[in-house]
Write a protein that holds these residues in place. Structure first.
Motif, PDB file in Angstrom:
ATOM      1  N   GLU A 191      11.101   0.945  25.505  1.00 36.77           N
ATOM      2  CA  GLU A 191      10.993   1.930  24.427  1.00 36.77           C
ATOM      3  C   GLU A 191      10.498   1.213  23.174  1.00 36.77           C
ATOM      4  O   GLU A 191      11.255   0.523  22.501  1.00 36.77           O
ATOM      5  CB  GLU A 191      12.345   2.607  24.164  1.00 36.77           C
ATOM      6  N   GLY A 193       8.700   1.244  19.391  1.00 33.75           N
ATOM      7  CA  GLY A 193       8.506   2.102  18.227  1.00 33.75           C
ATOM      8  C   GLY A 193       7.030   2.275  17.927  1.00 33.75           C
ATOM      9  O   GLY A 193       6.153   1.725  18.620  1.00 33.75           O
ATOM     10  N   GLU A 194       6.740   3.025  16.906  1.00 36.27           N
ATOM     11  CA  GLU A 194       5.349   3.220  16.512  1.00 36.27           C
ATOM     12  C   GLU A 194       4.812   1.945  15.872  1.00 36.27           C
ATOM     13  O   GLU A 194       5.512   1.249  15.145  1.00 36.27           O
ATOM     14  CB  GLU A 194       5.237   4.381  15.524  1.00 36.27           C
ATOM     15  N   LYS A 195       3.540   1.687  16.147  1.00 36.51           N
ATOM     16  CA  LYS A 195       2.914   0.495  15.575  1.00 36.51           C
ATOM     17  C   LYS A 195       2.652   0.740  14.093  1.00 36.51           C
ATOM     18  O   LYS A 195       1.944   1.677  13.714  1.00 36.51           O
ATOM     19  CB  LYS A 195       1.607   0.179  16.304  1.00 36.51           C
ATOM     20  N   THR A 196       3.262  -0.100  13.269  1.00 37.62           N
ATOM     21  CA  THR A 196       3.163   0.099  11.819  1.00 37.62           C
ATOM     22  C   THR A 196       2.384  -0.998  11.116  1.00 37.62           C
ATOM     23  O   THR A 196       1.967  -0.826   9.974  1.00 37.62           O
ATOM     24  CB  THR A 196       4.572   0.170  11.198  1.00 37.62           C
ATOM     25  N   GLU A 198      -0.778  -3.975  11.444  1.00 40.35           N
ATOM     26  CA  GLU A 198      -1.908  -4.566  12.165  1.00 40.35           C
ATOM     27  C   GLU A 198      -1.685  -6.073  12.225  1.00 40.35           C
ATOM     28  O   GLU A 198      -1.465  -6.725  11.200  1.00 40.35           O
ATOM     29  CB  GLU A 198      -3.218  -4.259  11.442  1.00 40.35           C
ATOM     30  N   GLN A 343       9.736  -4.330  19.762  1.00 42.22           N
ATOM     31  CA  GLN A 343      10.138  -3.014  19.268  1.00 42.22           C
ATOM     32  C   GLN A 343       9.698  -2.816  17.822  1.00 42.22           C
ATOM     33  O   GLN A 343       9.246  -1.739  17.442  1.00 42.22           O
ATOM     34  CB  GLN A 343      11.653  -2.849  19.375  1.00 42.22           C
ATOM     35  N   GLY A 346       5.913  -2.437  17.789  1.00 41.02           N
ATOM     36  CA  GLY A 346       5.395  -1.248  18.451  1.00 41.02           C
ATOM     37  C   GLY A 346       4.386  -1.568  19.529  1.00 41.02           C
ATOM     38  O   GLY A 346       3.606  -0.714  19.942  1.00 41.02           O
ATOM     39  N   GLU A 347       4.405  -2.795  20.036  1.00 42.13           N
ATOM     40  CA  GLU A 347       3.486  -3.199  21.101  1.00 42.13           C
ATOM     41  C   GLU A 347       4.059  -4.397  21.860  1.00 42.13           C
ATOM     42  O   GLU A 347       4.881  -5.152  21.328  1.00 42.13           O
ATOM     43  CB  GLU A 347       2.115  -3.558  20.539  1.00 42.13           C
TER      44      GLU A 347
END
Length: 409
Positions: A191, A193-196, A198, A343, A346-347
């Motif tokens: 699981e 999270g969103e990639k925030t 770069e 986590q 996000g990747e």
């Protein structure tokens, strides 16, 4: 469960709860917050049938007293509609009062492996009627060196349902549980999270131990053409000093930022490192180091996982158009921290095969590898994933180097 605010099941719970209620032994791999604890508590309570038997039916092993208390409290909250006696064993102090309470009759016992073993050896913990044997936070139990009491307790229970939960699956986990969980179903949930943020290009080398980390760094640093400017991060200044002495480089190629001892060679400003052509490897301790300017450095190594995830993010966040590769070394015991970083990122961090020519350090007391289990057993048997069946003799080392060289062009 509705009164407690649980209205929908999480993905991990959807895939595991029915198996637990069905009595299957199971290895659950999922990150923090996936619902592992709630899942096995629900499963154990649904399987538990009330009897007047004095011996406990459920034994849960946890890494420390704080975690033991949390699990006991969760059991009590979720079992509010049942008349159960749930007891947590302290991690230290006298065992006599606990033994008296156990003899009076307990349904569920939660303890650290060391405490449970100590009480068991004093004949205070009856394992003859255990139905469900749970290992919670298995990665932390392994990290704290409690694998042996876990094995001893599990093998003293006879034929029971075994449940092991961890944030990561690695060789040390299987070394602890394979003797009694060789046929367990493995369920793994990722699981992210969103990639925030770069980031630079990320790579991960999974190595068995610290000494092999040193061997790998030495091996990679042989390629002077590729690794012409490298910053290697460690956690402490003492480790930085020792690592600098372990690298087999030419005189003047390795230096330390803010050396541990004043009389040791080193530099006080990273800009000095950038301006000295013959100096190509800078070792930096995260301890006491802030706002380091990594501009112009093509390779960043995390020899150790930073104690703070924010520090890692600062090092790998992309702030310009420069081609930078951030390479992380991690042992089995550091993989839980890698999971937390993934986590946050996000990747997933791609795992790079170890070079064929890498010398793997194997302690003289390391256990011999076990023979492979016959896959024709069927049933709930699940062979280990290829990524977890480490031989450390992959052929991709050269490929990784070529990728790095292409980045330089």
């Amino acid at each position: 469960m509705n009164d407690l605010g649980y209205f929908t099941a999480k993905e991990f719970q959807l895939q595991t709860l029915s198996r637990i209620v069905g009595g299957h032994s199971l290895i659950g791999i999922a990150p923090e917050g996936a619902g592992k604890t709630t899942t096995y508590i629900l499963g154990a309570l649904m399987r538990l049938k009330y009897t007047h038997d004095e011996a406990p039916k459920v034994l849960v092993l946890a890494p420390n007293e704080e975690r033991v208390n949390d699990i006991v409290e969760r059991f009590k909250i979720i079992s509010a509609n049942k008349d159960l006696y749930i007891m947590g064993l302290k991690a230290s102090g006298s065992t006599e009062d606990e033994i008296i309470d156990l003899v009076r009759g307990v349904d569920i016992v939660v303890a650290t492996p060391n405490r449970a073993r100590a009480v068991y050896l004093k004949l205070g913990l009856n394992l003859n009627r255990i139905q469900t044997f749970v290992i919670d936070d298995a990665e932390e139990i392994i990290k704290q060196g409690m694998s042996t009491p876990v094995r001893e307790l599990a093998q003293s229970c006879g034929k029971v349902q075994y449940l092991a939960f961890s944030t990561v699956e690695h060789d040390k986990l299987h070394l602890m549980i394979d003797d009694f969980m060789s046929l367990a179903t493995v369920i793994e949930i990722d699981e992210l999270g969103e990639k925030t943020v770069e980031t630079h290009e990320l790579m991960l080398y999974h190595v068995p131990n610290f000494t092999t980390k040193v061997n790998l760094l030495n091996l990679l640093m042989r390629d002077e053409e590729v690794f012409d400017k490298v910053v290697v991060f460690v956690n402490s200044r003492l480790t930085a000093q020792k690592l600098s002495q372990s690298l087999h480089a030419k005189k003047g190629e390795v230096t330390v930022l803010n050396p541990f001892f004043h009389d040791n060679a080193g530099i006080d400003d990273i800009n000095d490192f950038k301006q000295i052509p013959e100096c190509r490897i800078l070792i930096v301790a995260n301890e006491g180091t802030t706002d380091i300017d990594l501009a112009g450095i093509p390779f960043i190594f995390h020899f150790e996982i930073p104690e703070s995830g924010d520090v890692f993010m600062e090092h790998v966040a992309k702030t310009n158009d420069e081609d930078v590769i951030a390479i992380t070394f991690a042992t089995d015991l550091e993989l839980p921290e890698v999971k937390k970083l993934e986590q946050s990122l996000g990747e997933k961090i791609p795992v790079i095969p170890l070079p064929e020519e890498l010398v793997i350090y194997r302690p003289s007391n390391a256990p011999k590898s076990k023979q492979k289990v016959d896959e024709s057993q069927g049933g709930a048997f699940h062979p280990k994933k290829e990524s977890n069946s480490k031989t450390y003799n992959y052929g991709g080392g050269a490929k990784a180097k070529m990728t790095m060289k292409n980045k330089k062009r």
